[in-house]
Design a protein around this motif. Sequence first.
Motif, PDB file in Angstrom:
ATOM      1  N   ALA A 196       0.834  -1.207   0.000  1.00 45.93           N
ATOM      2  CA  ALA A 196       0.000   0.000   0.000  1.00 45.93           C
ATOM      3  C   ALA A 196       0.866   1.255   0.000  1.00 45.93           C
ATOM      4  CB  ALA A 196      -0.930  -0.005   1.208  1.00 45.93           C
ATOM      5  N   SER A 197       1.948   1.237   0.756  1.00 43.73           N
ATOM      6  CA  SER A 197       2.841   2.395   0.842  1.00 43.73           C
ATOM      7  C   SER A 197       3.573   2.624  -0.473  1.00 43.73           C
ATOM      8  CB  SER A 197       3.846   2.197   1.979  1.00 43.73           C
ATOM      9  OG  SER A 197       3.188   2.003   3.214  1.00 43.73           O
ATOM     10  N   ALA A 198       3.987   1.550  -1.129  1.00 45.69           N
ATOM     11  CA  ALA A 198       4.674   1.681  -2.414  1.00 45.69           C
ATOM     12  C   ALA A 198       3.768   2.334  -3.453  1.00 45.69           C
ATOM     13  CB  ALA A 198       5.130   0.308  -2.900  1.00 45.69           C
ATOM     14  N   LEU A 199       2.488   1.991  -3.418  1.00 43.40           N
ATOM     15  CA  LEU A 199       1.537   2.589  -4.368  1.00 43.40           C
ATOM     16  C   LEU A 199       1.250   4.046  -4.029  1.00 43.40           C
ATOM     17  CD1 LEU A 199      -1.078  -0.317  -4.714  1.00 43.40           C
ATOM     18  CD2 LEU A 199       0.792   0.231  -6.273  1.00 43.40           C
ATOM     19  N   ALA A 200       1.199   4.351  -2.746  1.00 40.98           N
ATOM     20  CA  ALA A 200       0.826   5.705  -2.315  1.00 40.98           C
ATOM     21  C   ALA A 200       2.000   6.677  -2.335  1.00 40.98           C
ATOM     22  CB  ALA A 200       0.217   5.659  -0.916  1.00 40.98           C
ATOM     23  N   GLY A 201       3.233   6.169  -2.112  1.00 39.95           N
ATOM     24  CA  GLY A 201       4.393   7.045  -2.034  1.00 39.95           C
ATOM     25  C   GLY A 201       4.680   7.521  -0.619  1.00 39.95           C
ATOM     26  N   PHE A 202       3.887   7.056   0.329  1.00 38.73           N
ATOM     27  CA  PHE A 202       4.102   7.378   1.741  1.00 38.73           C
ATOM     28  C   PHE A 202       3.600   6.204   2.566  1.00 38.73           C
ATOM     29  CE2 PHE A 202       0.125   9.229   0.270  1.00 38.73           C
ATOM     30  CZ  PHE A 202      -0.808   8.702   1.153  1.00 38.73           C
ATOM     31  N   ILE A 203       4.007   6.141   3.829  1.00 35.23           N
ATOM     32  CA  ILE A 203       3.626   5.008   4.675  1.00 35.23           C
ATOM     33  C   ILE A 203       2.136   5.087   4.988  1.00 35.23           C
ATOM     34  CG2 ILE A 203       3.967   3.895   6.907  1.00 35.23           C
ATOM     35  CD1 ILE A 203       6.846   4.898   6.856  1.00 35.23           C
ATOM     36  N   CYS A 204       1.424   4.033   4.644  1.00 39.33           N
ATOM     37  CA  CYS A 204      -0.018   4.004   4.899  1.00 39.33           C
ATOM     38  C   CYS A 204      -0.491   2.566   5.003  1.00 39.33           C
ATOM     39  CB  CYS A 204      -0.779   4.737   3.790  1.00 39.33           C
ATOM     40  SG  CYS A 204      -0.664   3.951   2.175  1.00 39.33           S
ATOM     41  N   ALA A 205      -1.683   2.392   5.550  1.00 39.43           N
ATOM     42  CA  ALA A 205      -2.294   1.075   5.668  1.00 39.43           C
ATOM     43  C   ALA A 205      -3.106   0.782   4.410  1.00 39.43           C
ATOM     44  CB  ALA A 205      -3.195   1.030   6.902  1.00 39.43           C
ATOM     45  N   PRO A 206      -3.351  -0.498   4.134  1.00 39.56           N
ATOM     46  CA  PRO A 206      -4.149  -0.838   2.947  1.00 39.56           C
ATOM     47  C   PRO A 206      -5.623  -0.485   3.078  1.00 39.56           C
ATOM     48  CG  PRO A 206      -3.593  -2.805   4.202  1.00 39.56           C
ATOM     49  CD  PRO A 206      -2.815  -1.679   4.808  1.00 39.56           C
ATOM     50  N   LYS A 207      -6.077  -0.198   4.301  1.00 38.23           N
ATOM     51  CA  LYS A 207      -7.462   0.215   4.501  1.00 38.23           C
ATOM     52  C   LYS A 207      -7.520   1.140   5.702  1.00 38.23           C
ATOM     53  CE  LYS A 207      -8.535  -3.970   7.185  1.00 38.23           C
ATOM     54  NZ  LYS A 207      -9.447  -5.127   7.298  1.00 38.23           N
ATOM     55  N   ASP A 208      -8.692   1.727   5.945  1.00 38.77           N
ATOM     56  CA  ASP A 208      -8.839   2.668   7.053  1.00 38.77           C
ATOM     57  C   ASP A 208      -9.069   1.924   8.372  1.00 38.77           C
ATOM     58  OD1 ASP A 208      -8.577   4.789   5.322  1.00 38.77           O
ATOM     59  OD2 ASP A 208     -10.731   4.876   4.900  1.00 38.77           O
ATOM     60  N   PHE A 209      -8.501   2.478   9.422  1.00 40.29           N
ATOM     61  CA  PHE A 209      -8.679   1.901  10.753  1.00 40.29           C
ATOM     62  C   PHE A 209      -9.081   3.003  11.717  1.00 40.29           C
ATOM     63  CE2 PHE A 209      -5.701  -0.977   8.699  1.00 40.29           C
ATOM     64  CZ  PHE A 209      -6.209  -2.232   9.048  1.00 40.29           C
ATOM     65  N   ALA A 210      -9.825   2.633  12.756  1.00 42.93           N
ATOM     66  CA  ALA A 210     -10.148   3.585  13.808  1.00 42.93           C
ATOM     67  C   ALA A 210      -8.887   3.881  14.607  1.00 42.93           C
ATOM     68  CB  ALA A 210     -11.232   3.012  14.718  1.00 42.93           C
ATOM     69  N   GLU A 211      -8.674   5.145  14.948  1.00 46.01           N
ATOM     70  CA  GLU A 211      -7.472   5.524  15.683  1.00 46.01           C
ATOM     71  C   GLU A 211      -7.547   5.030  17.119  1.00 46.01           C
ATOM     72  OE1 GLU A 211      -5.135   9.650  16.727  1.00 46.01           O
ATOM     73  OE2 GLU A 211      -6.114   9.425  14.779  1.00 46.01           O
ATOM     74  N   ARG A 212      -6.427   4.452  17.594  1.00 47.57           N
ATOM     75  CA  ARG A 212      -6.380   3.927  18.951  1.00 47.57           C
ATOM     76  C   ARG A 212      -4.963   4.089  19.480  1.00 47.57           C
ATOM     77  NH1 ARG A 212      -7.713  -2.290  19.679  1.00 47.57           N
ATOM     78  NH2 ARG A 212      -5.658  -2.409  18.674  1.00 47.57           N
ATOM     79  N   ALA A 213      -4.871   4.511  20.713  1.00 50.44           N
ATOM     80  CA  ALA A 213      -3.541   4.711  21.294  1.00 50.44           C
ATOM     81  C   ALA A 213      -2.814   3.378  21.419  1.00 50.44           C
ATOM     82  CB  ALA A 213      -3.662   5.365  22.667  1.00 50.44           C
ATOM     83  N   ALA A 214      -1.517   3.399  21.125  1.00 55.91           N
ATOM     84  CA  ALA A 214      -0.713   2.187  21.220  1.00 55.91           C
ATOM     85  C   ALA A 214      -0.373   1.904  22.677  1.00 55.91           C
ATOM     86  CB  ALA A 214       0.571   2.339  20.405  1.00 55.91           C
ATOM     87  N   GLY A 215      -0.319   0.640  23.028  1.00 50.89           N
ATOM     88  CA  GLY A 215       0.086   0.247  24.368  1.00 50.89           C
ATOM     89  C   GLY A 215       1.574  -0.070  24.395  1.00 50.89           C
ATOM     90  N   THR A 216       2.214   0.157  25.509  1.00 48.37           N
ATOM     91  CA  THR A 216       3.645  -0.131  25.641  1.00 48.37           C
ATOM     92  C   THR A 216       3.897  -0.907  26.926  1.00 48.37           C
ATOM     93  OG1 THR A 216       4.064   1.966  26.797  1.00 48.37           O
ATOM     94  CG2 THR A 216       4.317   1.958  24.397  1.00 48.37           C
ATOM     95  N   ALA A 217       4.964  -1.652  26.923  1.00 49.11           N
ATOM     96  CA  ALA A 217       5.377  -2.394  28.112  1.00 49.11           C
ATOM     97  C   ALA A 217       6.891  -2.429  28.155  1.00 49.11           C
ATOM     98  CB  ALA A 217       4.808  -3.812  28.095  1.00 49.11           C
ATOM     99  N   ILE A 218       7.453  -2.300  29.325  1.00 48.19           N
ATOM    100  CA  ILE A 218       8.901  -2.327  29.500  1.00 48.19           C
ATOM    101  C   ILE A 218       9.250  -3.405  30.516  1.00 48.19           C
ATOM    102  CG2 ILE A 218      10.939  -1.049  30.254  1.00 48.19           C
ATOM    103  CD1 ILE A 218       9.512   1.513  29.430  1.00 48.19           C
ATOM    104  N   ARG A 219      10.187  -4.267  30.145  1.00 48.86           N
ATOM    105  CA  ARG A 219      10.642  -5.303  31.063  1.00 48.86           C
ATOM    106  C   ARG A 219      12.118  -5.076  31.349  1.00 48.86           C
ATOM    107  NH1 ARG A 219      10.567 -11.499  29.314  1.00 48.86           N
ATOM    108  NH2 ARG A 219      12.344 -10.758  28.109  1.00 48.86           N
ATOM    109  N   ARG A 220      12.457  -4.972  32.589  1.00 49.74           N
ATOM    110  CA  ARG A 220      13.841  -4.758  33.002  1.00 49.74           C
ATOM    111  C   ARG A 220      14.406  -6.027  33.633  1.00 49.74           C
ATOM    112  NH1 ARG A 220      16.229  -0.312  30.764  1.00 49.74           N
ATOM    113  NH2 ARG A 220      14.784   1.444  30.777  1.00 49.74           N
TER     114      ARG A 220
END
Length: 343
Positions: free
Chosen positions: A119-143
Amino acid sequence: MPIQKAYLLSCVNARFEDLHDAAEVVRAKGGHVADGVEFYLAPASAEVQARSESTGDWQTLIGAGAIPLPPGCGACIGLGRGLVQKGEIAISATNRNFKGRMGDRDALVYLGSPAVVAASALAGFICAPKDFAERAAGTAIRRAEKKSTPQASVEIIAGFPTSVRGRVLFIDKDNLNTDGIYGSKHTYRDDMTPEEMAAVTFENYDPNFNALYRRGDVVVGGLNFGSGSSREQAATALKFKGIPCVIAASFSETYKRNAFNNGFVVFECPDLVTHLRAIRQLPDAPTKVASEITIDYAKSILTIDGKSFAFPPLSPAAQELIVAGGAENLVATRLRAKPQRTT
């Protein structure tokens, strides 16, 4: 995020199913690879390509403007055609994007699924092949858990040093990968001498490392030192350079095994790393020149800046690997010493 290159290749994300997912994106969106974008395509194997051709997926991708490459190690490991150049931005379906791995260390490589790459190669910029609802990413750190090591005397076998002294070169980075220690473009060069291997250590992490280095310097790293690939040169090149040991908060288990199997000392001392990180006078640089350190292997104690820190004792078995010059030499020596049977 505009891109100049897109990669759908490597041994991990160029299976038949991956190529099919990318081809389905091209069929759904239509069109051609965007102007100014090079879309590189390589199957995981010749068999994968043949199957992809039998379903028309391969032709769909080529018809959209993908540039075909043969299966095998290539741009993913910084070899062959289509390497990312200085200042370029790329999207790749590979599984690693360590700095300098796919070309110039001053390029940016983002990782995505085969469908996102197409999808990005066709568009010329980083993008998804379809639309998605925006959602905050979760993170986890293990020490890594901090382990206290009791002070104890250790038997030092013949040939192993009872102590080592040298200046510290502090590489203040967690998860330093083997590409940063010994670049991928050198991995398959069997013609490199030990001196040539030593000369390119840490060039992807810090090109200034070799200018700072003095023979006998002790390298100190952060958490999970030597993560990534299993290339042995990331340990042997440091040995060839004359570095007596690497100390880190923790190591990749693969790196630790490779080091001892090749006769190179590594050990963990998270308290030392905590101490070095608390020194504000150290320069703000990828490689920080610190004070001289004394390592007492007999007592499993190291001393720097007037402070002492315990580290896990090096067992006689580990020492034996170092004295022999690695596992291969050790086994060969034992075989030669074994009584020969007579018939």
